[in-house]
Motif scaffolding. Structure first.
Motif, PDB file in Angstrom:
ATOM      1  N   PRO A  10       0.829  -1.200   0.000  1.00 55.00           N
ATOM      2  CA  PRO A  10       0.000   0.000   0.000  1.00 55.00           C
ATOM      3  C   PRO A  10       0.868   1.256   0.000  1.00 55.00           C
ATOM      4  O   PRO A  10       2.062   1.189   0.302  1.00 55.00           O
ATOM      5  CB  PRO A  10      -0.797  -0.125   1.302  1.00 55.00           C
ATOM      6  CG  PRO A  10       0.066  -0.957   2.191  1.00 55.00           C
ATOM      7  CD  PRO A  10       0.785  -1.918   1.278  1.00 55.00           C
ATOM      8  N   PRO A  11       0.282   2.406  -0.328  1.00 55.32           N
ATOM      9  CA  PRO A  11       1.036   3.648  -0.203  1.00 55.32           C
ATOM     10  C   PRO A  11       1.550   3.782   1.238  1.00 55.32           C
ATOM     11  O   PRO A  11       0.845   3.459   2.195  1.00 55.32           O
ATOM     12  CB  PRO A  11       0.001   4.735  -0.507  1.00 55.32           C
ATOM     13  CG  PRO A  11      -1.038   4.048  -1.339  1.00 55.32           C
ATOM     14  CD  PRO A  11      -1.090   2.632  -0.808  1.00 55.32           C
ATOM     15  N   GLY A  12       2.791   4.207   1.382  1.00 55.72           N
ATOM     16  CA  GLY A  12       3.371   4.373   2.702  1.00 55.72           C
ATOM     17  C   GLY A  12       4.072   3.137   3.236  1.00 55.72           C
ATOM     18  O   GLY A  12       4.583   3.152   4.348  1.00 55.72           O
ATOM     19  N   ALA A  13       4.126   2.062   2.459  1.00 52.19           N
ATOM     20  CA  ALA A  13       4.787   0.835   2.913  1.00 52.19           C
ATOM     21  C   ALA A  13       6.306   0.923   2.799  1.00 52.19           C
ATOM     22  O   ALA A  13       7.017   0.132   3.397  1.00 52.19           O
ATOM     23  CB  ALA A  13       4.278  -0.364   2.126  1.00 52.19           C
ATOM     24  N   GLY A  14       6.814   1.877   1.998  1.00 49.13           N
ATOM     25  CA  GLY A  14       8.250   2.038   1.830  1.00 49.13           C
ATOM     26  C   GLY A  14       8.789   1.527   0.508  1.00 49.13           C
ATOM     27  O   GLY A  14      10.003   1.374   0.345  1.00 49.13           O
ATOM     28  N   LYS A  15       7.924   1.290  -0.455  1.00 41.74           N
ATOM     29  CA  LYS A  15       8.338   0.706  -1.742  1.00 41.74           C
ATOM     30  C   LYS A  15       9.422   1.524  -2.444  1.00 41.74           C
ATOM     31  O   LYS A  15      10.436   0.968  -2.853  1.00 41.74           O
ATOM     32  CB  LYS A  15       7.129   0.569  -2.681  1.00 41.74           C
ATOM     33  CG  LYS A  15       6.021  -0.316  -2.181  1.00 41.74           C
ATOM     34  CD  LYS A  15       4.855  -0.378  -3.129  1.00 41.74           C
ATOM     35  CE  LYS A  15       4.160   0.937  -3.381  1.00 41.74           C
ATOM     36  NZ  LYS A  15       3.480   1.528  -2.221  1.00 41.74           N
ATOM     37  N   GLY A 153       8.938  -2.027  11.322  1.00 36.57           N
ATOM     38  CA  GLY A 153      10.005  -1.738  12.276  1.00 36.57           C
ATOM     39  C   GLY A 153      11.384  -1.732  11.648  1.00 36.57           C
ATOM     40  O   GLY A 153      12.391  -1.722  12.363  1.00 36.57           O
ATOM     41  N   LEU A 154      11.442  -1.718  10.312  1.00 43.83           N
ATOM     42  CA  LEU A 154      12.724  -1.788   9.612  1.00 43.83           C
ATOM     43  C   LEU A 154      13.014  -0.486   8.885  1.00 43.83           C
ATOM     44  O   LEU A 154      12.099   0.155   8.382  1.00 43.83           O
ATOM     45  CB  LEU A 154      12.700  -2.922   8.583  1.00 43.83           C
ATOM     46  CG  LEU A 154      12.346  -4.321   9.070  1.00 43.83           C
ATOM     47  CD1 LEU A 154      12.251  -5.286   7.902  1.00 43.83           C
ATOM     48  CD2 LEU A 154      13.364  -4.806  10.094  1.00 43.83           C
ATOM     49  N   ASN A 155      14.290  -0.122   8.799  1.00 46.55           N
ATOM     50  CA  ASN A 155      14.648   1.020   7.947  1.00 46.55           C
ATOM     51  C   ASN A 155      14.809   0.505   6.514  1.00 46.55           C
ATOM     52  O   ASN A 155      14.681  -0.692   6.250  1.00 46.55           O
ATOM     53  CB  ASN A 155      15.901   1.736   8.470  1.00 46.55           C
ATOM     54  CG  ASN A 155      17.157   0.883   8.405  1.00 46.55           C
ATOM     55  OD1 ASN A 155      17.331   0.046   7.520  1.00 46.55           O
ATOM     56  ND2 ASN A 155      18.058   1.095   9.354  1.00 46.55           N
ATOM     57  N   ASP A 161      17.623  -5.591   2.692  1.00 41.51           N
ATOM     58  CA  ASP A 161      18.272  -6.860   3.050  1.00 41.51           C
ATOM     59  C   ASP A 161      17.255  -7.993   3.074  1.00 41.51           C
ATOM     60  O   ASP A 161      17.509  -9.079   2.529  1.00 41.51           O
ATOM     61  CB  ASP A 161      18.928  -6.772   4.441  1.00 41.51           C
ATOM     62  CG  ASP A 161      20.171  -5.904   4.474  1.00 41.51           C
ATOM     63  OD1 ASP A 161      20.750  -5.620   3.402  1.00 41.51           O
ATOM     64  OD2 ASP A 161      20.566  -5.500   5.596  1.00 41.51           O
ATOM     65  N   ALA A 162      16.100  -7.741   3.693  1.00 41.24           N
ATOM     66  CA  ALA A 162      15.055  -8.770   3.783  1.00 41.24           C
ATOM     67  C   ALA A 162      14.531  -9.146   2.397  1.00 41.24           C
ATOM     68  O   ALA A 162      14.276 -10.320   2.123  1.00 41.24           O
ATOM     69  CB  ALA A 162      13.915  -8.286   4.682  1.00 41.24           C
ATOM     70  N   VAL A 163      14.398  -8.148   1.526  1.00 41.13           N
ATOM     71  CA  VAL A 163      13.939  -8.415   0.158  1.00 41.13           C
ATOM     72  C   VAL A 163      14.943  -9.309  -0.563  1.00 41.13           C
ATOM     73  O   VAL A 163      14.567 -10.329  -1.161  1.00 41.13           O
ATOM     74  CB  VAL A 163      13.711  -7.101  -0.624  1.00 41.13           C
ATOM     75  CG1 VAL A 163      13.511  -7.361  -2.115  1.00 41.13           C
ATOM     76  CG2 VAL A 163      12.525  -6.321  -0.047  1.00 41.13           C
ATOM     77  N   MET A 164      16.205  -8.943  -0.525  1.00 47.00           N
ATOM     78  CA  MET A 164      17.210  -9.723  -1.248  1.00 47.00           C
ATOM     79  C   MET A 164      17.408 -11.105  -0.636  1.00 47.00           C
ATOM     80  O   MET A 164      17.656 -12.076  -1.356  1.00 47.00           O
ATOM     81  CB  MET A 164      18.531  -8.958  -1.338  1.00 47.00           C
ATOM     82  CG  MET A 164      18.430  -7.724  -2.233  1.00 47.00           C
ATOM     83  SD  MET A 164      17.477  -7.926  -3.768  1.00 47.00           S
ATOM     84  CE  MET A 164      18.422  -9.137  -4.646  1.00 47.00           C
ATOM     85  N   ASP A 165      17.287 -11.208   0.694  1.00 53.98           N
ATOM     86  CA  ASP A 165      17.366 -12.534   1.329  1.00 53.98           C
ATOM     87  C   ASP A 165      16.230 -13.429   0.838  1.00 53.98           C
ATOM     88  O   ASP A 165      16.445 -14.598   0.515  1.00 53.98           O
ATOM     89  CB  ASP A 165      17.306 -12.413   2.855  1.00 53.98           C
ATOM     90  CG  ASP A 165      18.588 -11.854   3.458  1.00 53.98           C
ATOM     91  OD1 ASP A 165      19.615 -11.792   2.754  1.00 53.98           O
ATOM     92  OD2 ASP A 165      18.546 -11.464   4.645  1.00 53.98           O
ATOM     93  N   ALA A 166      15.008 -12.873   0.783  1.00 55.12           N
ATOM     94  CA  ALA A 166      13.852 -13.650   0.315  1.00 55.12           C
ATOM     95  C   ALA A 166      14.036 -14.067  -1.140  1.00 55.12           C
ATOM     96  O   ALA A 166      13.725 -15.205  -1.509  1.00 55.12           O
ATOM     97  CB  ALA A 166      12.571 -12.838   0.485  1.00 55.12           C
ATOM     98  N   CYS A 167      14.555 -13.163  -1.961  1.00 52.66           N
ATOM     99  CA  CYS A 167      14.808 -13.501  -3.370  1.00 52.66           C
ATOM    100  C   CYS A 167      15.891 -14.571  -3.477  1.00 52.66           C
ATOM    101  O   CYS A 167      15.752 -15.531  -4.239  1.00 52.66           O
ATOM    102  CB  CYS A 167      15.194 -12.255  -4.159  1.00 52.66           C
ATOM    103  SG  CYS A 167      13.862 -11.055  -4.343  1.00 52.66           S
TER     104      CYS A 167
END
Length: 178
Positions: A10-15, A153-155, A161-167
């Motif tokens: 959603p808007p504001g999620a940090g995309k 709770g993440l910057n 990091d979490a995105v690339m770890d999941a990928c």
């Protein structure tokens, strides 16, 4: 790194912030913001969350995916930043297949209170009310592919990091060439 990562939420999620952080990590990257593609529509624009926007949303999604595929074919890593709901993800995947690179889908989904707080403090390209935001957020309640990450709770760097770890672990993979 020739792959495509769709970063939704959603808007504001940090995309946008997360996609920028991801782009900084690699040599050949593209940050494709679907908001920019929506801005191409001059006459007849319908806010994408409003009734009557379905056809426009499909056209914009198809255009964004085809542009992403063109960059991926030229060996760019592509980060698509947009509100890609469950009804649009299959269209993206179908349009991205010709690039013949892995396609990942990550849904950034902080708590609604975090999203509303971020929403209240930002400049908006298209006027959207809090009710619109809450309706938009509801679209993401049920996972529909890829990996869901609570970015509340993440910057930006931690979320990247979490995105690339999941990928990297294949948790976000929604399509891969044979």
């Amino acid at each position: 790194m020739s792959q495509i990562v769709i970063v939704s939420g959603p808007p504001g999620a940090g995309k946008s912030t997360v996609c920028e952080a991801l782009c900084e990590r690699y040599d050949r990257t593209v940050h494709l913001e679907t908001d920019d593609v929506y801005a191409w529509v001059r006459m007849g624009f319908v806010p994408p969350w409003k009734e009557g926007s379905a056809e426009q949303n499909m056209v914009v999604s198809r255009a964004a995916a085809r542009a992403a595929a063109a960059f991926a074919e030229a060996r760019y890593g592509v980060f698509i930043d947009g509100i890609v709901g469950p009804h649009l993800l299959p269209l993206y995947v179908e349009e991205l297949k010709p690039a013949r690179v892995p396609v990942h889908f990550v849904l950034l989904l902080p708590a609604i209170d975090d999203v509303l707080r971020r929403f209240d403090g930002r400049e908006k390209r298209v006027p959207m009310t809090r009710d619109d935001m809450e309706h938009n957020y509801a679209m993401f309640r049920e996972p529909y592919g890829g990996k869901v990450i609570d970015s509340g709770g993440l910057n930006a760097q931690q979320t990247a990091d979490a995105v690339m770890d999941a990928c990297g672990r294949g948790e976000a993979l929604v399509w891969a060439p044979d």
